[in-house]
Enzyme design. Structure first.
Site, PDB file in Angstrom:
ATOM      1  N   TYR A 235       0.810  -1.220   0.000  1.00 57.42           N
ATOM      2  CA  TYR A 235       0.000   0.000   0.000  1.00 57.42           C
ATOM      3  C   TYR A 235       0.841   1.266   0.000  1.00 57.42           C
ATOM      4  CZ  TYR A 235      -2.814   3.775   1.974  1.00 57.42           C
ATOM      5  OH  TYR A 235      -3.404   4.985   2.203  1.00 57.42           O
TER       6      TYR A 235
ATOM      7  N   ASP B 277      -8.748  -2.837  -1.297  1.00 61.81           N
ATOM      8  CA  ASP B 277      -9.790  -1.892  -1.686  1.00 61.81           C
ATOM      9  C   ASP B 277      -9.219  -0.697  -2.434  1.00 61.81           C
ATOM     10  OD1 ASP B 277      -8.824  -1.783   1.168  1.00 61.81           O
ATOM     11  OD2 ASP B 277      -9.540   0.264   0.953  1.00 61.81           O
TER      12      ASP B 277
ATOM     13  N   LYS C 252     -11.384  -9.001   5.096  1.00 64.96           N
ATOM     14  CA  LYS C 252     -11.914  -7.678   5.421  1.00 64.96           C
ATOM     15  C   LYS C 252     -12.597  -7.109   4.189  1.00 64.96           C
ATOM     16  CE  LYS C 252      -9.599  -4.098   4.956  1.00 64.96           C
ATOM     17  NZ  LYS C 252      -8.933  -2.797   4.796  1.00 64.96           N
TER      18      LYS C 252
HETATM   19  C1  B12 Z   1     -11.175   7.449  -3.503  1.00 64.70           C
HETATM   20  C2  B12 Z   1     -11.127   8.055  -2.118  1.00 64.70           C
HETATM   21  C3  B12 Z   1      -9.938   7.950  -1.427  1.00 64.70           C
HETATM   22  C4  B12 Z   1      -8.684   7.314  -1.988  1.00 64.70           C
HETATM   23  C5  B12 Z   1      -7.986   8.361  -2.860  1.00 64.70           C
HETATM   24  C6  B12 Z   1      -7.231   7.729  -3.998  1.00 64.70           C
HETATM   25  C7  B12 Z   1      -6.728   8.735  -4.926  1.00 64.70           C
HETATM   26  N1  B12 Z   1      -5.626   8.436  -5.511  1.00 64.70           N
HETATM   27  O1  B12 Z   1      -7.335   9.770  -5.144  1.00 64.70           O
HETATM   28  C8  B12 Z   1      -7.913   6.934  -0.688  1.00 64.70           C
HETATM   29  C9  B12 Z   1      -8.335   5.542  -0.256  1.00 64.70           C
HETATM   30  C10 B12 Z   1      -6.421   7.005  -0.778  1.00 64.70           C
HETATM   31  C11 B12 Z   1      -8.516   7.934   0.276  1.00 64.70           C
HETATM   32  C12 B12 Z   1      -7.898   8.312   1.416  1.00 64.70           C
HETATM   33  C13 B12 Z   1      -8.432   9.201   2.323  1.00 64.70           C
HETATM   34  N2  B12 Z   1      -9.664   9.778   2.271  1.00 64.70           N
HETATM   35 CO1  B12 Z   1     -10.844   9.586   0.821  1.00 64.70          CO
HETATM   36  N3  B12 Z   1     -12.256   9.261  -0.366  1.00 64.70           N
HETATM   37  C14 B12 Z   1     -12.270   8.695  -1.553  1.00 64.70           C
HETATM   38  C15 B12 Z   1     -13.693   8.697  -2.117  1.00 64.70           C
HETATM   39  C16 B12 Z   1     -14.266   7.314  -1.880  1.00 64.70           C
HETATM   40  C17 B12 Z   1     -13.878   9.053  -3.576  1.00 64.70           C
HETATM   41  C18 B12 Z   1     -13.208  10.321  -4.059  1.00 64.70           C
HETATM   42  C19 B12 Z   1     -13.148  10.259  -5.554  1.00 64.70           C
HETATM   43  O2  B12 Z   1     -12.227   9.685  -6.096  1.00 64.70           O
HETATM   44  N4  B12 Z   1     -14.191  10.734  -6.243  1.00 64.70           N
HETATM   45  C20 B12 Z   1     -14.306  10.644  -7.707  1.00 64.70           C
HETATM   46  C21 B12 Z   1     -13.747  11.906  -8.382  1.00 64.70           C
HETATM   47  C22 B12 Z   1     -13.790  11.745  -9.887  1.00 64.70           C
HETATM   48  O3  B12 Z   1     -14.593  12.955  -7.999  1.00 64.70           O
HETATM   49  P1  B12 Z   1     -14.054  14.366  -7.451  1.00 64.70           P
HETATM   50  O4  B12 Z   1     -12.845  14.168  -6.631  1.00 64.70           O
HETATM   51  O5  B12 Z   1     -15.177  15.079  -6.864  1.00 64.70           O
HETATM   52  O6  B12 Z   1     -13.585  15.108  -8.782  1.00 64.70           O
HETATM   53  C23 B12 Z   1     -14.472  15.646  -9.718  1.00 64.70           C
HETATM   54  C24 B12 Z   1     -14.885  17.067  -9.414  1.00 64.70           C
HETATM   55  O7  B12 Z   1     -14.933  17.388  -8.054  1.00 64.70           O
HETATM   56  C25 B12 Z   1     -13.951  17.921 -10.188  1.00 64.70           C
HETATM   57  N5  B12 Z   1     -12.647  18.230  -9.658  1.00 64.70           N
HETATM   58  C26 B12 Z   1     -11.947  17.715  -8.642  1.00 64.70           C
HETATM   59  N6  B12 Z   1     -10.792  18.314  -8.530  1.00 64.70           N
HETATM   60  C27 B12 Z   1     -10.706  19.224  -9.500  1.00 64.70           C
HETATM   61  C28 B12 Z   1      -9.732  20.138  -9.827  1.00 64.70           C
HETATM   62  C29 B12 Z   1      -9.951  21.007 -10.879  1.00 64.70           C
HETATM   63  C30 B12 Z   1      -8.927  21.994 -11.217  1.00 64.70           C
HETATM   64  C31 B12 Z   1     -11.155  20.944 -11.615  1.00 64.70           C
HETATM   65  C32 B12 Z   1     -11.359  21.849 -12.708  1.00 64.70           C
HETATM   66  C33 B12 Z   1     -12.104  20.045 -11.286  1.00 64.70           C
HETATM   67  C34 B12 Z   1     -11.881  19.188 -10.233  1.00 64.70           C
HETATM   68  O8  B12 Z   1     -13.799  17.135 -11.340  1.00 64.70           O
HETATM   69  C35 B12 Z   1     -13.739  15.754 -11.014  1.00 64.70           C
HETATM   70  C36 B12 Z   1     -14.345  14.980 -12.122  1.00 64.70           C
HETATM   71  O9  B12 Z   1     -15.684  15.317 -12.317  1.00 64.70           O
HETATM   72  C37 B12 Z   1     -14.382   9.786  -1.211  1.00 64.70           C
HETATM   73  C38 B12 Z   1     -15.851   9.531  -0.908  1.00 64.70           C
HETATM   74  C39 B12 Z   1     -16.717   9.857  -2.068  1.00 64.70           C
HETATM   75  N7  B12 Z   1     -17.556   8.902  -2.552  1.00 64.70           N
HETATM   76  O10 B12 Z   1     -16.686  10.950  -2.599  1.00 64.70           O
HETATM   77  C40 B12 Z   1     -13.574   9.685  -0.024  1.00 64.70           C
HETATM   78  C41 B12 Z   1     -13.360  11.020   0.860  1.00 64.70           C
HETATM   79  C42 B12 Z   1     -13.138  12.168  -0.080  1.00 64.70           C
HETATM   80  N8  B12 Z   1     -12.137  10.718   1.626  1.00 64.70           N
HETATM   81  C43 B12 Z   1     -12.155  11.251   2.813  1.00 64.70           C
HETATM   82  C44 B12 Z   1     -11.100  11.122   3.755  1.00 64.70           C
HETATM   83  C45 B12 Z   1     -11.339  11.764   5.108  1.00 64.70           C
HETATM   84  C46 B12 Z   1      -9.913  10.433   3.444  1.00 64.70           C
HETATM   85  C47 B12 Z   1      -8.725  10.259   4.390  1.00 64.70           C
HETATM   86  C48 B12 Z   1      -8.282  11.580   4.934  1.00 64.70           C
HETATM   87  C49 B12 Z   1      -9.098   9.242   5.461  1.00 64.70           C
HETATM   88  C50 B12 Z   1      -7.997   8.970   6.356  1.00 64.70           C
HETATM   89  N9  B12 Z   1      -7.965   9.667   7.462  1.00 64.70           N
HETATM   90  O11 B12 Z   1      -7.201   8.119   6.077  1.00 64.70           O
HETATM   91  C51 B12 Z   1      -7.662   9.563   3.535  1.00 64.70           C
HETATM   92  C52 B12 Z   1      -6.465  10.412   3.344  1.00 64.70           C
HETATM   93  C53 B12 Z   1      -6.282  10.997   1.998  1.00 64.70           C
HETATM   94  C54 B12 Z   1      -5.585  12.275   1.961  1.00 64.70           C
HETATM   95  N10 B12 Z   1      -4.391  12.427   2.514  1.00 64.70           N
HETATM   96  O12 B12 Z   1      -6.105  13.187   1.383  1.00 64.70           O
HETATM   97  C55 B12 Z   1     -13.432  11.974   3.107  1.00 64.70           C
HETATM   98  C56 B12 Z   1     -13.326  13.476   3.098  1.00 64.70           C
HETATM   99  C57 B12 Z   1     -14.282  14.068   4.128  1.00 64.70           C
HETATM  100  C58 B12 Z   1     -14.370  15.504   3.976  1.00 64.70           C
HETATM  101  N11 B12 Z   1     -15.406  16.013   3.329  1.00 64.70           N
HETATM  102  O13 B12 Z   1     -13.503  16.182   4.430  1.00 64.70           O
HETATM  103  C59 B12 Z   1     -14.367  11.352   2.009  1.00 64.70           C
HETATM  104  C60 B12 Z   1     -15.503  12.257   1.561  1.00 64.70           C
HETATM  105  C61 B12 Z   1     -14.910  10.046   2.635  1.00 64.70           C
HETATM  106  C62 B12 Z   1     -15.624  10.240   3.930  1.00 64.70           C
HETATM  107  N12 B12 Z   1     -16.913  10.433   3.949  1.00 64.70           N
HETATM  108  O14 B12 Z   1     -14.996  10.219   4.982  1.00 64.70           O
HETATM  109  N13 B12 Z   1      -9.722   8.385  -0.154  1.00 64.70           N
HETATM  110  C1  PLP Z   2      -3.387  -0.508   4.212  1.00 60.84           C
HETATM  111  C2  PLP Z   2      -3.816   0.876   4.470  1.00 60.84           C
HETATM  112  N1  PLP Z   2      -3.053   1.680   5.208  1.00 60.84           N
HETATM  113  C3  PLP Z   2      -3.408   2.936   5.484  1.00 60.84           C
HETATM  114  C4  PLP Z   2      -4.576   3.480   5.017  1.00 60.84           C
HETATM  115  C5  PLP Z   2      -4.941   4.854   5.446  1.00 60.84           C
HETATM  116  O1  PLP Z   2      -4.457   5.910   4.753  1.00 60.84           O
HETATM  117  P1  PLP Z   2      -3.193   6.751   5.236  1.00 60.84           P
HETATM  118  O2  PLP Z   2      -2.111   6.122   4.478  1.00 60.84           O
HETATM  119  O3  PLP Z   2      -3.497   8.153   4.821  1.00 60.84           O
HETATM  120  O4  PLP Z   2      -3.040   6.621   6.695  1.00 60.84           O
HETATM  121  C6  PLP Z   2      -5.384   2.702   4.216  1.00 60.84           C
HETATM  122  C7  PLP Z   2      -6.619   3.261   3.693  1.00 60.84           C
HETATM  123  O5  PLP Z   2      -7.307   2.783   2.902  1.00 60.84           O
HETATM  124  C8  PLP Z   2      -4.998   1.366   3.944  1.00 60.84           C
HETATM  125  O6  PLP Z   2      -5.761   0.576   3.204  1.00 60.84           O
END
Ligand code: B12
Ligand code: PLP
Ligand code: B12
Ligand code: PLP
Lengths: 247, 518, 247, 518
Positions: D262, D297, D369
């Site tokens: 990861y 996941d 899990k």
């Molecule tokens: C995928 C995901 C992750 C992945 C991210 C992988 C990656 N490489 O991006 C992983 C598993 C790593 C992750 C981790 C975390 N996540 Co996360 N994650 C999500 C999830 C499920 C989907 C986000 C996503 O990909 N959406 C799809 C994209 C296409 O949509 P989008 O981002 O909105 O982008 C669109 C528009 O907004 C716009 N857009 C976005 N950016 C930009 C920029 C520009 C310039 C323009 C023009 C347009 C634009 O265009 C895009 C396309 O239409 C959301 C929940 C959800 N269903 O929304 C939670 C969510 C965003 N995550 C959340 C959190 C808290 C985290 C963590 C902080 C949790 C933790 N403590 O470990 C971590 C840490 C990440 C960090 N350091 O930022 C919260 C945020 C809560 C909040 N509102 O503050 C959410 C909402 C989940 C939740 N309910 O808790 N996450």
């Molecule tokens: C294996 C593992 N480690 C850690 C995390 C949490 O994210 P962070 O690396 O920001 O602590 C995840 C979240 O999905 C995970 O799957």
């Protein structure tokens, strides 16, 4: 903030977070979304966030929102009106009545006017009862007459007069356009006109009935969701015993 | 494929008992008519409209005939006679009775042949109209895309036909295949059908011919835009069963709530009255190609869905048998079933699956009408939304004919616009997710589900055989149905049951019987 | 009521019905229920009806309610700030840029500070794009540099200066405690301090970003849920062309 | 019983390839250590606390050794030497380094035997403590009622440990079996573990030893009241994998997010650093009886869950194989899987069922899990609630080990108190409704589900064999995992990878290896 003054809790004390959903007669676009947001702001919410909007067609859009309310409630100021008599088991009630009244209590029950939902009143009155609690028909101390569904106010009062009832039990389940309020008010007014109001206890029940509402409408008591025969029987028995003492 | 291994001998026994029960009523169907039946005849002859106080002209005429003890001949004869003798249309005759004190029985009776000659063109005209409506439906069904299985069926119930229209159209656009306009509280117990467009009902909107017309038109428009036929449903139920069936036939409704015993058990309508009314009502439905829908769900809203599961099966078989007597084909028998199992029960899903499969297995050609959770719907809308999802899951998995969608606010209010949207979204997602799941699965050997289905069938068979031995009326009198006692001569509307004269004549029933080969 | 003045619609025009849910730090009993009801009344709702209450334990109760708002919104008064440039296809944008700018547009994108949600910015920038719409990397008219996740504001600005960017694309997905506002503000302030603010377009995006919010924060534009590369590309191309004419 | 008919030969091939991939790293595990590993050793020796600016003492000491190029011998030797020579405890040594400028490398080295004699009682004490914690857990698990399958697992993530406690306790009382305290955004990338109780985090709460202790105590209280053990989880992941594992072992955490790859793929941490850190971290987890949970996941939150289903299977097999190298038993391998299929896809449920069954079939003894829908969770909370219900359905139907409940507000905010309640209510209803459904069902012959599972397995096998041929690092460099390119010498934390001296010594790893028979 004092401990008594409370606000909604999302994930932090007093953060005021609430979830809302509603439909507006607006288009499903940026204008509609803004209208939804404004509505919430106008209603006094802060940080209104529209998280979803769905086109219901025909000019309507459904919105789901989270927002923060600045309102709070002082719970130390709340006095709820509730039935204050303790709840006894069937056996206890039977014993209580034997001791304090020395006779059977007669109650007449019905689901009045257009309402045909008898499951609720049956739950209270029928032998079988509800959720493993027997109904009034099984009580030794009660003579329970269940007139069933769609009984007119007139018929109910006539029956109550005929059997010299101690209490009338009315059920109202349909509430659309406040029909339950109308029906319950009508019954009390007729009873007053006929001089029956003070001769017996008037008790109403139903899923949207509360003790408070019942009192407002001029009833002696009201019972809502999750009532059992034990609640009603205890209330009637104890209240009648008290009144007997007072007389 | 999920396939029950059902005891076929038991099935035959059950069907035979149901047949015995329903076939015991030829004395009733041959010897009696009802005021509702006669009013229906008048409506079919073209009489419509109402007095200022709301009393419909068909009631005015029939009441007049009842007062004059003339009804045992059937209303058709008297009105036809007056038309003939006075050179009036049927409607004019009714108006003269209503406003000018015309006494139909004072007019001397013409010969049978003359009367027939007057009636025949009227009958033909109306039956042609109904047939045309039926054909129109069939054409549209060919032209538009296929009705899915299950079809999505939602109710509107604002009390105001114009609000209903907005909401029904929205639902149709959102994906509903069928719209039921729920009737106002207690319309069942009105011994007349209200007249005209109505805007004030409680818990539903009055079933009136004008309301039918307004809704039909509104839905046809959406259907055309979407290229998707929208079924319209109402209730031919209560004290006016055949009248409403006739109105539905005229206005091209597509389905009708129409149960042989619902009125007796759940509305305390006299048993004879109900059986007579359903007999003619169903004939009209059969003739008009309308799918009937029965009300077995009602057994489960009052009794426990596991304990009393067999009452649903028993009622389905009786309903089927009565429907056959009225000429209804299996593919138009929307027998009822409901998802009312206590969610607190362990394995509630498996129980329900057993029951739903049993219904499908017993009635493979019937577009079973599957009713949603209502009893255990509570004020927690999220929980109710889940129950509805499980209901939708089973509906799709067992390919029910019609899925009457549950509303997350079932325990709170008649559906809001958005409730219906969310219900449709729920169904569409689940239907799609488990679309072909059934093909992937089979029942394990000696599964609980199979045992349970056979157990319910056996209970139903035993019950039906008992009822067949006793007779339906005496079983009802003993409270053997739905734990409610109903006596043959009790209940509402008994006064509207009339013994026929030897020369009684109902021109529509005669023609329909012929057409339906009864 | 004028046609422009709208209220929520339950099942009748302007009936004002709304659904709410929220948690209060109160007991799950008659007192709690009354507190919930009072809160709604205090927030200006009428006919507040608590349809469900669930004990969340630890002193909290969750309520589900329906109530009637008396608030209304005049939609004729709403002017929403939205991106006003038309949306062109990739091919159209490429042609437009060739004609009006005669050079490639350079954009630098990143998910800044602690935020690691790259799916959104990737959807806009990567070759592959999103939902069958290609990202900026596939445009002939764009030179798209995607710096990825957790890029500091400093690094992003440095890169933009280095490549002489026409636009900066910032993504912010995490919004808890308004961290997105803080990060976006910091970027703009740094850009101003460094004299970069007026040298390029500053564009932000994310699920909780709206055009309006972006403008408020000092950005040129903002894009929310459901944005495609086409939206952003068209906006950038047309805006740069306009500026070129003005110069 | 739903039982896949899986190509066993393919399974052997896949496992063999995974074994080849992971066994290629003995050069790394034998030849290198990391700063995190050394800090872990110090923590296990009893060094704790932090400077005013937050820098933990283990970091202070290790940094000092790094500066003095003394770390290749391992930190234990230097600290033990100072203890011996200066008559101090480990903690006092660290404090002298921190506050008094003590230079460990300036103290002449005692003999190996003397150092061992100093270390041995410390090692024994800590290992005894960890063993005692493990035994305490095991005792409670016998005393309390059985953990259900799936176990209900929810997250808390307020950022404030005290709010977390309230919410975790509420969840436990509502029916949660396991509580995960989500870490603050980007803690993964901190090359130290923050100290003390913390109240400010973003999107989660810092993983600190004090926070672990606070939460453990709070949950133990509820557990005792309910007679139901409450599992506590955190993340041994990122740049401090083994340190956090050690803290978890000391504070009796029960599960740890702990994935072999990861950090490399999703956090851009150097590949060698990650593999080294996971190696020791997992050994600690194995020793402490902690169930690890892997992060498959994450593949599906960025890529399509159907197209890339095989990457989950491949990663599970690699994770399994690395876990074996660290002494983890199958029943403690919580391999990951997620419900991330697009709900717009027809038969999404059948696809998911195929994938979930495949995971169960490949790892029958692993408490898999199972992760909820997140990617297709939208702002429509009702719709998301449904996705969660289908996820719960499959979790129960396929008896996953741990069900990480979906939140209806997934797309909106970190869970509110009520979101968690509703999620638990959702799971409890569905679990109960379909409790024994699996026993009722079997897969139809040549079902889509079976074909699909075999297809995914074949893709995974092919992929693993390719990676085995190329080597893991070069496959990663080409972007063959998760479409992300990671090079052997790129990424964060490379500077913390240290080649060991010949006389390197890690007393804990040695003891653990012995105990775990590695
Ligand atoms: C995928 C995901 C992750 C992945 C991210 C992988 C990656 N490489 O991006 C992983 C598993 C790593 C992750 C981790 C975390 N996540 Co996360 N994650 C999500 C999830 C499920 C989907 C986000 C996503 O990909 N959406 C799809 C994209 C296409 O949509 P989008 O981002 O909105 O982008 C669109 C528009 O907004 C716009 N857009 C976005 N950016 C930009 C920029 C520009 C310039 C323009 C023009 C347009 C634009 O265009 C895009 C396309 O239409 C959301 C929940 C959800 N269903 O929304 C939670 C969510 C965003 N995550 C959340 C959190 C808290 C985290 C963590 C902080 C949790 C933790 N403590 O470990 C971590 C840490 C990440 C960090 N350091 O930022 C919260 C945020 C809560 C909040 N509102 O503050 C959410 C909402 C989940 C939740 N309910 O808790 N996450
Ligand atoms: C294996 C593992 N480690 C850690 C995390 C949490 O994210 P962070 O690396 O920001 O602590 C995840 C979240 O999905 C995970 O799957
Ligand atoms: C079962 C049912 C029916 C059955 C009734 C069978 C029967 N014999 O009662 C049938 C199918 C016939 C029916 C018909 C209709 N129904 Co209905 N029905 C329901 C349903 C599903 C359950 C009601 C119920 O039985 N609850 C269980 C009992 C035990 O609870 P209860 O009534 O609340 O009673 C408890 C307490 O309230 C209290 N209590 C009740 N009465 C009394 C009296 C006293 C004195 C005391 C002390 C206590 C007490 O104690 C009871 C035990 O705890 C509800 C939806 C729902 N889930 O609530 C809709 C519902 C009540 N029906 C509704 C409607 C509109 C109708 C119809 C009018 C629809 C139509 N147009 O055809 C018809 C007409 C009925 C009529 N004329 O009244 C609406 C009412 C909407 C509103 N708020 O106004 C509901 C809410 C459904 C909906 N969302 O549309 N219905
Ligand atoms: C067969 C049938 N008729 C009618 C109704 C409607 O009720 P009412 O009799 O009040 O019109 C129902 C409702 O369930 C029904 O099942």
């Amino acid at each position: 903030m004092s401990k008594n003054i409370i606000r909604p809790y999302g994930d932090t004390l007093n953060d005021g977070k609430m979830q809302l959903s509603f439909t507006l007669p607006v288009s499903c676009d940026a204008l509609g979304k803004e209208a939804a947001k404004r509505l919430l702001l106008q209603a006094g919410f802060d940080e209104a966030e529209i998280t979803s909007m769905n086109d219901l067609t025909e000019g309507f859009t459904h919105f789901i929102a989270y927002a923060v309310t600045s309102t709070s409630v002082d719970i130390s100021k709340i006095k709820v009106k509730v039935v204050e008599t303790p709840v006894m088991t069937m056996e206890e009630t039977d014993a209580f009545v034997a001791e304090h009244l020395g006779r059977k209590i007669t109650v007449v029950g019905a689901c009045i006017e257009s309402d045909a939902h008898t499951v609720g009143i049956d739950a209270i009155m029928n032998m079988k009862g509800y959720n493993h609690r027997y109904g009034l028909e099984r009580y030794h101390s009660f003579n329970a007459i269940n007139m069933g569904a769609q009984v007119s106010c007139e018929d109910l009062l006539a029956k109550a007069r005929e059997v010299n009832a101690d209490a009338i039990l009315v059920s109202q389940v349909v509430t659309q356009k406040n029909i339950h309020i109308k029906n319950l008010t009508r019954l009390i007014e007729l009873a007053e006109a006929e001089g029956l109001r003070d001769k017996m206890l008037f008790i109403c029940g139903g899923p949207r009935i509360s003790y408070e509402l019942a009192i407002e409408l001029g009833y002696d008591a009201g019972f809502g969701i999750g009532t059992y025969a034990t609640d009603v029987a205890s209330y009637i028995a104890i209240t009648l015993a008290k009144r007997k003492v007072q007389e | 494929m999920l396939k029950l291994d059902i005891n076929q001998e038991m099935v035959s026994r059950a069907r035979k008992a149901a047949f015995q029960i329903t076939n015991a009523f030829s004395w009733l169907f041959e010897g009696y008519t009802t005021v509702a039946t006669e009013r229906t005849v008048l409506r079919l002859m073209g009489i419509d409209g109402a007095l200022k106080d709301g009393k419909p002209l068909p009631n005015v005429v029939v009441d007049n005939l009842v007062e004059n003890s003339a009804i045992p001949k059937g209303a058709a004869i008297w009105v036809a006679n007056a038309m003939l003798k006075k050179g009036l249309t049927a409607q004019q005759v009714a108006e003269e009775v209503a406003y000018k004190g015309l006494e139909l029985t004072q007019i001397s009776l013409a010969s049978g042949e003359e009367i027939l000659n007057t009636l025949n063109p009227l009958v033909e005209k109306m039956l042609d109209h109904i047939t045309a409506q039926k054909e129109k439906r069939e054409e549209l069904l060919v032209e538009y895309k296929q009705r899915p299985k299950p079809a999505i069926y939602v109710i509107v119930a604002t009390g105001n036909i114009y609000e209903d229209v907005v909401q029904a159209r929205a639902a149709a656009r959102e994906g509903a295949d069928a719209i039921a306009v729920i009737r106002s509280t207690a319309q069942s117990l009105l011994d007349y059908v209200p007249f005209g467009a109505t805007t004030v009902g409680f818990g539903g909107t009055f079933a009136t011919q004008e309301n039918f017309k307004i809704m039909r038109k509104a839905l046809d428009e959406v259907a055309q835009e979407k290229g998707h036929y929208i079924y319209l449903t109402n209730y031919a139920s209560g004290l006016c069963m055949p009248e409403i069936a006739a109105m539905g036939a005229m206005e091209r409704l597509d389905m009708m709530l129409n149960d042989a015993m619902y009125g007796i058990l759940f509305r305390d309508i006299n048993p004879k009255r109900t059986l007579l009314d359903q007999y003619f009502a169903r004939m009209i439905n059969a003739y008009a190609g309308i799918e009937i829908q029965t009300g077995e769900d009602n057994y489960l809203t009052t009794s426990d869905a596991v304990e009393k599961a067999y009452t649903v099966t028993a009622s389905q078989l009786i309903n089927e048998s009565f429907a056959v007597l009225s000429g209804i084909k299996p593919e138009k028998m929307g027998l009822g079933h409901a998802f009312e199992i206590n969610p607190e029960l362990e394995n509630s899903f498996s129980y329900e699956l057993a029951h739903a499969l049993l219904t499908k297995t017993l009635f493979p050609d019937s577009p079973v009408k599957y009713m949603p959770p209502t009893k255990f719907a509570g004020g927690n809308i999220f929980k109710t939304y889940l129950l509805d999802a499980m209901f939708n899951f089973i509906g799709q998995l067992t390919e029910q004919g019609v899925q009457l969608l549950g509303m997350m606010t079932e325990a709170i209010h008649t559906p809001h616009l958005a409730d219906r949207y969310l219900a449709i979204e729920n169904a569409q997602y689940i239907f799609k997710a488990v679309k072909d799941l059934n093909q992937n699965l089979c029942l394990a050997e000696d599964s609980f589900i199979n045992r349970r289905a056979n157990e319910v069938l056996a209970q139903a068979t035993e019950f039906l055989e008992k009822v067949a031995r006793e007779g339906l009326f005496s079983a009802m009198a003993k409270g053997e149905f739905a734990e409610i006692k109903r006596s043959e001569n009790g209940g509402k509307g008994l006064e509207g049951v009339i013994m026929k004269d030897k020369d009684y004549y109902n021109p529509f029933m005669e023609s329909m019987k012929q057409e339906l080969k009864l």
